[in-house]
Design a protein around this motif. Structure first.
Motif, mmCIF file in Angstrom:
data_model
loop_
_atom_site.group_PDB
_atom_site.id
_atom_site.type_symbol
_atom_site.label_atom_id
_atom_site.label_comp_id
_atom_site.label_asym_id
_atom_site.label_seq_id
_atom_site.Cartn_x
_atom_site.Cartn_y
_atom_site.Cartn_z
ATOM 1 N N ASP A 211 -10.856 -4.257 0.786
ATOM 2 C CA ASP A 211 -9.806 -3.304 1.158
ATOM 3 C C ASP A 211 -8.866 -2.968 0.007
ATOM 4 N N VAL A 212 -9.045 -3.617 -1.138
ATOM 5 C CA VAL A 212 -8.261 -3.243 -2.314
ATOM 6 C C VAL A 212 -8.857 -1.947 -2.855
ATOM 7 N N PHE B 23 2.026 -10.934 -2.939
ATOM 8 C CA PHE B 23 2.669 -9.680 -2.555
ATOM 9 C C PHE B 23 3.462 -9.776 -1.251
ATOM 10 N N ASP B 24 3.019 -10.634 -0.319
ATOM 11 C CA ASP B 24 3.760 -10.803 0.934
ATOM 12 C C ASP B 24 3.133 -11.950 1.715
ATOM 13 N N LYS B 25 3.930 -12.614 2.552
ATOM 14 C CA LYS B 25 3.422 -13.703 3.376
ATOM 15 C C LYS B 25 2.496 -13.195 4.466
ATOM 16 N N ASP B 26 2.742 -11.985 4.946
ATOM 17 C CA ASP B 26 1.896 -11.373 5.964
ATOM 18 C C ASP B 26 0.712 -10.689 5.280
ATOM 19 N N ARG C 31 0.662 -6.715 5.428
ATOM 20 C CA ARG C 31 1.694 -6.128 4.564
ATOM 21 C C ARG C 31 1.353 -6.367 3.098
ATOM 22 N N ALA C 32 0.789 -7.548 2.809
ATOM 23 C CA ALA C 32 0.418 -7.861 1.436
ATOM 24 C C ALA C 32 -0.619 -6.878 0.909
ATOM 25 N N MET C 33 -1.632 -6.574 1.717
ATOM 26 C CA MET C 33 -2.664 -5.634 1.276
ATOM 27 C C MET C 33 -2.081 -4.248 1.076
ATOM 28 N N SER C 34 -1.186 -3.848 1.950
ATOM 29 C CA SER C 34 -0.543 -2.536 1.800
ATOM 30 C C SER C 34 0.277 -2.474 0.518
ATOM 31 N N ALA D 101 -0.303 -0.234 -2.858
ATOM 32 C CA ALA D 101 0.759 0.687 -3.282
ATOM 33 C C ALA D 101 1.230 0.409 -4.710
ATOM 34 N N THR D 102 0.674 -0.644 -5.309
ATOM 35 C CA THR D 102 1.066 -1.051 -6.663
ATOM 36 C C THR D 102 0.029 -0.575 -7.668
#
Length: 363
Positions: free
Chosen positions: A287-288, A313-316, A319-322, A326-327
Protein backbone atom coordinates in the motif's frame (compact mmCIF):
# COMPACT_ATOMS: atom_id res chain seq x y z
CA UNK A 1 20.26 -0.03 -10.97
CA UNK A 2 17.57 1.99 -12.68
CA UNK A 3 15.11 3.20 -10.05
CA UNK A 4 15.10 6.54 -8.31
CA UNK A 5 16.16 5.33 -4.84
CA UNK A 6 19.83 5.55 -5.73
CA UNK A 7 19.39 8.95 -7.33
CA UNK A 8 17.74 10.19 -4.16
CA UNK A 9 20.51 8.64 -2.08
CA UNK A 10 23.10 10.57 -4.11
CA UNK A 11 21.21 13.78 -3.38
CA UNK A 12 21.02 12.93 0.32
CA UNK A 13 24.76 12.25 0.45
CA UNK A 14 25.55 15.52 -1.30
CA UNK A 15 23.30 17.48 1.02
CA UNK A 16 24.59 15.84 4.17
CA UNK A 17 24.07 12.84 4.42
CA UNK A 18 9.31 -10.10 3.98
CA UNK A 19 -0.29 -8.13 4.71
CA UNK A 20 -2.00 -9.43 7.49
CA UNK A 21 -4.00 -6.99 9.62
CA UNK A 22 -1.52 -7.28 12.47
CA UNK A 23 2.13 -6.23 12.04
CA UNK A 24 4.23 -8.97 10.41
CA UNK A 25 7.01 -10.53 12.43
CA UNK A 26 10.26 -8.65 12.59
CA UNK A 27 13.23 -9.93 10.61
CA UNK A 28 16.76 -9.44 11.85
CA UNK A 29 16.24 -7.83 15.25
CA UNK A 30 13.94 -9.49 17.77
CA UNK A 31 13.27 -13.24 17.50
CA UNK A 32 10.27 -15.16 18.68
CA UNK A 33 10.50 -16.47 22.22
CA UNK A 34 11.10 -20.09 21.24
CA UNK A 35 13.70 -19.25 18.62
CA UNK A 36 15.44 -16.86 20.97
CA UNK A 37 15.60 -19.41 23.80
CA UNK A 38 17.05 -22.04 21.50
CA UNK A 39 19.94 -19.99 20.19
CA UNK A 40 20.45 -18.21 23.50
CA UNK A 41 20.80 -21.62 25.12
CA UNK A 42 23.42 -22.60 22.55
CA UNK A 43 25.33 -19.36 23.06
CA UNK A 44 25.14 -19.68 26.85
CA UNK A 45 26.33 -23.27 26.76
CA UNK A 46 29.28 -22.34 24.55
CA UNK A 47 30.09 -19.37 26.75
CA UNK A 48 30.06 -21.46 29.93
CA UNK A 49 32.50 -24.02 28.50
CA UNK A 50 34.83 -21.54 26.81
CA UNK A 51 35.06 -19.11 29.72
CA UNK A 52 36.43 -21.87 31.93
CA UNK A 53 39.52 -21.86 29.71
CA UNK A 54 39.69 -18.26 28.47
CA UNK A 55 38.08 -16.27 31.26
CA UNK A 56 35.43 -13.58 31.02
CA UNK A 57 37.67 -10.92 29.47
CA UNK A 58 39.22 -13.02 26.71
CA UNK A 59 36.19 -15.05 25.65
CA UNK A 60 35.15 -14.42 22.04
CA UNK A 61 31.96 -15.67 20.41
CA UNK A 62 30.74 -16.00 16.85
CA UNK A 63 28.62 -13.23 15.39
CA UNK A 64 27.28 -11.73 12.18
CA UNK A 65 30.64 -10.51 10.90
CA UNK A 66 32.84 -12.83 12.95
CA UNK A 67 33.56 -16.54 12.74
CA UNK A 68 34.67 -18.19 15.97
CA UNK A 69 35.23 -21.91 16.38
CA UNK A 70 36.42 -23.67 19.55
CA UNK A 71 37.96 -27.16 19.54
CA UNK A 72 40.14 -29.27 21.86
CA UNK A 73 37.91 -29.03 24.92
CA UNK A 74 37.39 -25.32 24.18
CA UNK A 75 41.11 -24.68 24.76
CA UNK A 76 41.89 -23.85 21.14
CA UNK A 77 40.01 -21.50 18.85
CA UNK A 78 39.96 -19.83 15.45
CA UNK A 79 38.66 -16.27 15.16
CA UNK A 80 38.05 -14.63 11.76
CA UNK A 81 37.18 -10.94 11.69
CA UNK A 82 35.62 -10.46 8.26
CA UNK A 83 35.39 -6.69 8.62
CA UNK A 84 39.08 -6.26 9.44
CA UNK A 85 40.34 -9.13 7.29
CA UNK A 86 42.25 -10.73 10.17
CA UNK A 87 42.46 -14.33 11.39
CA UNK A 88 43.64 -15.30 14.86
CA UNK A 89 44.30 -18.91 15.79
CA UNK A 90 45.01 -19.35 19.50
CA UNK A 91 45.39 -21.99 22.17
CA UNK A 92 45.58 -22.02 25.95
CA UNK A 93 46.43 -25.73 26.03
CA UNK A 94 49.05 -26.52 28.65
CA UNK A 95 50.25 -29.63 26.81
CA UNK A 96 51.56 -29.85 23.24
CA UNK A 97 50.45 -26.28 22.61
CA UNK A 98 52.28 -26.02 19.29
CA UNK A 99 50.78 -29.27 18.03
CA UNK A 100 47.29 -28.09 19.00
CA UNK A 101 47.92 -24.75 17.35
CA UNK A 102 49.21 -26.34 14.16
CA UNK A 103 46.16 -28.57 13.86
CA UNK A 104 43.82 -25.61 14.41
CA UNK A 105 45.62 -23.51 11.78
CA UNK A 106 45.28 -26.30 9.22
CA UNK A 107 41.60 -26.81 10.03
CA UNK A 108 40.92 -23.09 9.78
CA UNK A 109 42.66 -22.69 6.44
CA UNK A 110 40.75 -25.69 5.05
CA UNK A 111 37.37 -24.97 6.65
CA UNK A 112 34.58 -26.08 4.28
CA UNK A 113 32.69 -23.67 2.06
CA UNK A 114 29.40 -25.25 3.21
CA UNK A 115 28.80 -24.21 6.84
CA UNK A 116 25.92 -26.58 7.63
CA UNK A 117 28.26 -28.88 9.59
CA UNK A 118 30.24 -26.07 11.20
CA UNK A 119 29.50 -27.11 14.81
CA UNK A 120 29.88 -23.48 15.92
CA UNK A 121 28.29 -24.12 19.32
CA UNK A 122 30.43 -27.06 20.39
CA UNK A 123 34.09 -28.05 20.38
CA UNK A 124 33.47 -30.79 17.81
CA UNK A 125 35.72 -30.43 14.79
CA UNK A 126 34.11 -29.56 11.48
CA UNK A 127 34.48 -32.11 8.70
CA UNK A 128 37.07 -30.94 6.18
CA UNK A 129 35.81 -31.62 2.68
CA UNK A 130 35.52 -29.97 -0.70
CA UNK A 131 36.99 -26.64 -1.71
CA UNK A 132 38.12 -24.56 1.29
CA UNK A 133 36.00 -21.52 2.06
CA UNK A 134 39.11 -19.34 2.50
CA UNK A 135 40.70 -20.42 -0.78
CA UNK A 136 42.12 -17.28 -2.37
CA UNK A 137 41.24 -15.12 0.62
CA UNK A 138 44.47 -16.20 2.32
CA UNK A 139 47.85 -16.95 0.76
CA UNK A 140 50.83 -18.63 2.39
CA UNK A 141 54.32 -17.27 3.00
CA UNK A 142 55.15 -17.96 -0.65
CA UNK A 143 52.12 -16.03 -1.86
CA UNK A 144 50.30 -19.20 -2.91
CA UNK A 145 46.61 -20.00 -2.35
CA UNK A 146 45.97 -22.82 0.11
CA UNK A 147 43.86 -25.64 -1.28
CA UNK A 148 45.52 -28.81 0.02
CA UNK A 149 46.38 -30.10 3.48
CA UNK A 150 50.10 -30.37 2.75
CA UNK A 151 50.33 -26.67 1.89
CA UNK A 152 48.20 -25.70 4.88
CA UNK A 153 50.47 -27.79 7.12
CA UNK A 154 53.61 -26.25 5.71
CA UNK A 155 52.22 -22.75 6.21
CA UNK A 156 51.23 -23.65 9.76
CA UNK A 157 54.80 -24.77 10.45
CA UNK A 158 56.10 -21.47 9.06
CA UNK A 159 53.71 -19.41 11.18
CA UNK A 160 54.60 -21.27 14.38
CA UNK A 161 58.32 -20.99 13.68
CA UNK A 162 58.27 -17.32 12.70
CA UNK A 163 55.06 -15.61 13.84
CA UNK A 164 54.17 -17.25 17.15
CA UNK A 165 53.13 -14.82 19.88
CA UNK A 166 51.97 -15.24 23.45
CA UNK A 167 49.71 -13.30 25.73
CA UNK A 168 48.99 -13.52 29.43
CA UNK A 169 45.24 -13.70 29.92
CA UNK A 170 43.29 -12.05 32.73
CA UNK A 171 42.51 -15.46 34.26
CA UNK A 172 46.21 -16.32 34.51
CA UNK A 173 46.41 -18.68 31.52
CA UNK A 174 48.87 -18.08 28.71
CA UNK A 175 47.56 -17.98 25.15
CA UNK A 176 49.80 -18.85 22.22
CA UNK A 177 48.59 -17.50 18.91
CA UNK A 178 49.35 -16.51 15.34
CA UNK A 179 47.77 -13.76 13.30
CA UNK A 180 47.05 -14.27 9.60
CA UNK A 181 46.20 -11.31 7.37
CA UNK A 182 43.67 -11.96 4.64
CA UNK A 183 44.36 -10.64 1.13
CA UNK A 184 43.28 -7.07 0.41
CA UNK A 185 40.33 -8.06 -1.79
CA UNK A 186 38.98 -10.81 0.48
CA UNK A 187 35.55 -9.16 0.62
CA UNK A 188 35.27 -8.97 -3.16
CA UNK A 189 36.28 -12.60 -3.44
CA UNK A 190 33.44 -13.63 -1.13
CA UNK A 191 31.05 -11.49 -3.16
CA UNK A 192 32.01 -13.31 -6.35
CA UNK A 193 31.42 -16.68 -4.70
CA UNK A 194 27.70 -15.95 -4.51
CA UNK A 195 27.21 -14.01 -7.77
CA UNK A 196 25.21 -16.75 -9.52
CA UNK A 197 23.00 -17.26 -6.46
CA UNK A 198 22.30 -13.53 -6.17
CA UNK A 199 21.53 -13.26 -9.90
CA UNK A 200 19.12 -16.18 -9.73
CA UNK A 201 17.31 -14.84 -6.64
CA UNK A 202 17.05 -11.34 -8.10
CA UNK A 203 15.48 -12.71 -11.29
CA UNK A 204 13.20 -15.08 -9.37
CA UNK A 205 11.71 -12.38 -7.14
CA UNK A 206 11.96 -9.30 -9.33
CA UNK A 207 14.58 -7.58 -7.18
CA UNK A 208 17.74 -5.73 -8.12
CA UNK A 209 20.98 -7.63 -7.63
CA UNK A 210 22.63 -4.67 -5.93
CA UNK A 211 19.91 -4.63 -3.25
CA UNK A 212 20.54 -8.28 -2.38
CA UNK A 213 24.30 -7.70 -2.38
CA UNK A 214 23.87 -4.66 -0.12
CA UNK A 215 21.73 -6.56 2.38
CA UNK A 216 24.23 -9.42 2.52
CA UNK A 217 27.15 -7.05 3.04
CA UNK A 218 25.27 -5.21 5.80
CA UNK A 219 24.05 -8.36 7.51
CA UNK A 220 27.16 -10.54 7.40
CA UNK A 221 30.04 -9.16 5.28
CA UNK A 222 29.45 -12.26 3.13
CA UNK A 223 30.10 -14.58 6.07
CA UNK A 224 28.01 -17.74 5.46
CA UNK A 225 28.74 -18.87 9.04
CA UNK A 226 27.05 -15.77 10.50
CA UNK A 227 24.88 -16.24 13.59
CA UNK A 228 23.34 -13.83 16.06
CA UNK A 229 21.64 -13.80 19.44
CA UNK A 230 18.48 -12.78 17.59
CA UNK A 231 18.33 -16.32 16.22
CA UNK A 232 19.40 -15.43 12.68
CA UNK A 233 21.51 -17.60 10.41
CA UNK A 234 23.66 -17.22 7.36
CA UNK A 235 24.47 -14.62 4.75
CA UNK A 236 21.18 -12.71 4.92
CA UNK A 237 20.63 -13.39 8.65
CA UNK A 238 17.28 -15.09 8.30
CA UNK A 239 15.32 -15.91 11.46
CA UNK A 240 13.59 -19.30 11.02
CA UNK A 241 10.41 -18.58 12.99
CA UNK A 242 9.75 -15.16 11.45
CA UNK A 243 11.04 -14.48 7.95
CA UNK A 244 11.71 -18.18 7.35
CA UNK A 245 8.20 -19.17 8.36
CA UNK A 246 6.69 -16.44 6.16
CA UNK A 247 8.65 -17.59 3.14
CA UNK A 248 7.74 -21.24 3.65
CA UNK A 249 4.05 -20.38 4.02
CA UNK A 250 3.57 -17.54 1.54
CA UNK A 251 6.11 -18.32 -1.17
CA UNK A 252 7.14 -21.96 -0.97
CA UNK A 253 3.77 -23.38 0.17
CA UNK A 254 5.63 -25.61 2.59
CA UNK A 255 4.69 -26.44 6.18
CA UNK A 256 6.89 -25.67 9.17
CA UNK A 257 9.99 -23.50 9.30
CA UNK A 258 13.49 -23.81 7.82
CA UNK A 259 16.12 -25.50 9.95
CA UNK A 260 19.44 -23.88 10.73
CA UNK A 261 21.09 -26.43 8.44
CA UNK A 262 18.77 -25.31 5.64
CA UNK A 263 19.59 -21.65 6.28
CA UNK A 264 23.33 -22.26 6.56
CA UNK A 265 23.26 -23.42 2.94
CA UNK A 266 24.15 -20.26 0.96
CA UNK A 267 21.73 -21.03 -1.88
CA UNK A 268 18.82 -21.55 0.50
CA UNK A 269 19.76 -18.54 2.59
CA UNK A 270 19.96 -16.10 -0.31
CA UNK A 271 16.74 -17.47 -1.77
CA UNK A 272 14.92 -17.14 1.57
CA UNK A 273 16.22 -13.64 2.28
CA UNK A 274 15.30 -12.45 -1.20
CA UNK A 275 11.87 -14.08 -0.93
CA UNK A 276 11.25 -12.20 2.30
CA UNK A 277 12.17 -8.91 0.62
CA UNK A 278 9.64 -9.86 -2.06
CA UNK A 279 6.98 -10.47 0.60
CA UNK A 280 7.68 -7.10 2.18
CA UNK A 281 7.48 -5.36 -1.17
CA UNK A 282 4.38 -7.07 -2.57
CA UNK A 283 2.37 -7.93 0.53
CA UNK A 284 3.14 -6.12 3.76
CA UNK A 285 4.10 -2.82 2.15
CA UNK A 286 2.09 -3.03 -1.05
CA UNK A 287 0.00 0.00 0.00
CA UNK A 288 3.02 2.31 -0.05
CA UNK A 289 2.36 4.21 -3.26
CA UNK A 290 5.67 5.76 -4.26
CA UNK A 291 8.16 3.08 -5.44
CA UNK A 292 11.12 4.85 -3.85
CA UNK A 293 9.30 5.23 -0.52
CA UNK A 294 8.34 1.57 -0.75
CA UNK A 295 11.99 0.69 -1.42
CA UNK A 296 13.15 2.58 1.66
CA UNK A 297 10.37 1.04 3.75
CA UNK A 298 11.17 -2.47 2.53
CA UNK A 299 14.83 -2.15 3.53
CA UNK A 300 13.94 -0.74 6.93
CA UNK A 301 11.34 -3.46 7.50
CA UNK A 302 13.85 -6.21 6.71
CA UNK A 303 15.66 -5.20 9.88
CA UNK A 304 13.07 -3.56 12.11
CA UNK A 305 9.78 -5.05 10.93
CA UNK A 306 6.88 -3.48 9.06
CA UNK A 307 5.42 -2.48 12.41
CA UNK A 308 8.53 -0.41 13.10
CA UNK A 309 8.24 1.35 9.75
CA UNK A 310 4.61 2.31 10.39
CA UNK A 311 5.27 3.27 14.02
CA UNK A 312 7.71 5.84 12.70
CA UNK A 313 4.77 7.76 11.28
CA UNK A 314 1.91 6.99 13.70
CA UNK A 315 0.83 4.48 16.35
CA UNK A 316 -2.31 3.70 14.36
CA UNK A 317 -1.47 1.57 11.30
CA UNK A 318 -4.02 3.15 8.95
CA UNK A 319 -3.05 6.69 9.89
CA UNK A 320 0.60 5.71 9.61
CA UNK A 321 0.16 4.45 6.05
CA UNK A 322 -1.72 7.61 5.10
CA UNK A 323 1.01 9.80 6.56
CA UNK A 324 3.72 7.75 4.89
CA UNK A 325 2.01 8.14 1.52
CA UNK A 326 1.56 11.85 2.08
CA UNK A 327 5.31 12.21 2.69
CA UNK A 328 7.86 12.66 -0.09
CA UNK A 329 10.48 9.94 -0.60
CA UNK A 330 13.11 12.27 0.88
CA UNK A 331 10.86 12.79 3.89
CA UNK A 332 10.32 9.04 4.25
CA UNK A 333 14.09 8.50 4.22
CA UNK A 334 14.62 11.25 6.79
CA UNK A 335 11.90 9.86 9.05
CA UNK A 336 13.15 6.27 8.90
CA UNK A 337 16.75 7.33 9.59
CA UNK A 338 15.99 9.78 12.41
CA UNK A 339 12.62 8.87 13.96
CA UNK A 340 12.38 5.08 13.71
CA UNK A 341 11.71 3.62 17.20
CA UNK A 342 14.94 1.60 17.06
CA UNK A 343 18.42 3.06 16.58
CA UNK A 344 19.66 -0.05 14.78
CA UNK A 345 16.94 0.26 12.14
CA UNK A 346 17.84 3.91 11.55
CA UNK A 347 21.45 3.00 10.82
CA UNK A 348 20.43 -0.08 8.85
CA UNK A 349 18.67 1.84 6.09
CA UNK A 350 21.63 4.18 5.74
CA UNK A 351 24.10 1.30 5.48
CA UNK A 352 22.12 -0.71 2.95
CA UNK A 353 21.54 2.29 0.69
CA UNK A 354 25.21 3.23 0.90
CA UNK A 355 26.30 -0.28 -0.05
CA UNK A 356 23.60 -0.48 -2.74
CA UNK A 357 25.01 2.60 -4.42
CA UNK A 358 28.49 1.10 -4.09
CA UNK A 359 27.42 -2.10 -5.85
CA UNK A 360 25.50 -0.14 -8.49
CA UNK A 361 28.62 1.87 -9.33
CA UNK A 362 30.83 -1.22 -9.45
CA UNK A 363 28.71 -3.44 -11.70
Amino acid sequence: MKFSAVALLCLLVVTGCCAPSSPPPQQGSTPSTTSGKTIEFLFSLLEAHAKKEWGDKDYVEAGKHRYVKYIDGYRTRAHIDFDQGEIYVSTVSRWSAKDKLRKAIVHTLLMPADPKDAELFSDKEAVISGQPFLLGQVVDHEGQPIRWEWRAGRYADYLIANKLQEKKLKNGNTAYYVKIDMVSDHLEQREYKYASLVQAAAKRYGLSEDLIYAVIKTESSFNPYAVSHAGAYGLMQVIPKTAGADVFKLVKNKPGIPTKEYLFDPANNIDTGAAYLYILKTRYLRDVKHPTSRHFSMISAYNGGTGGVLATFDKDRKRAMSKLNATSPRGVYNALTTKHPKDEARRYLQKVLYFQKEFTDNF
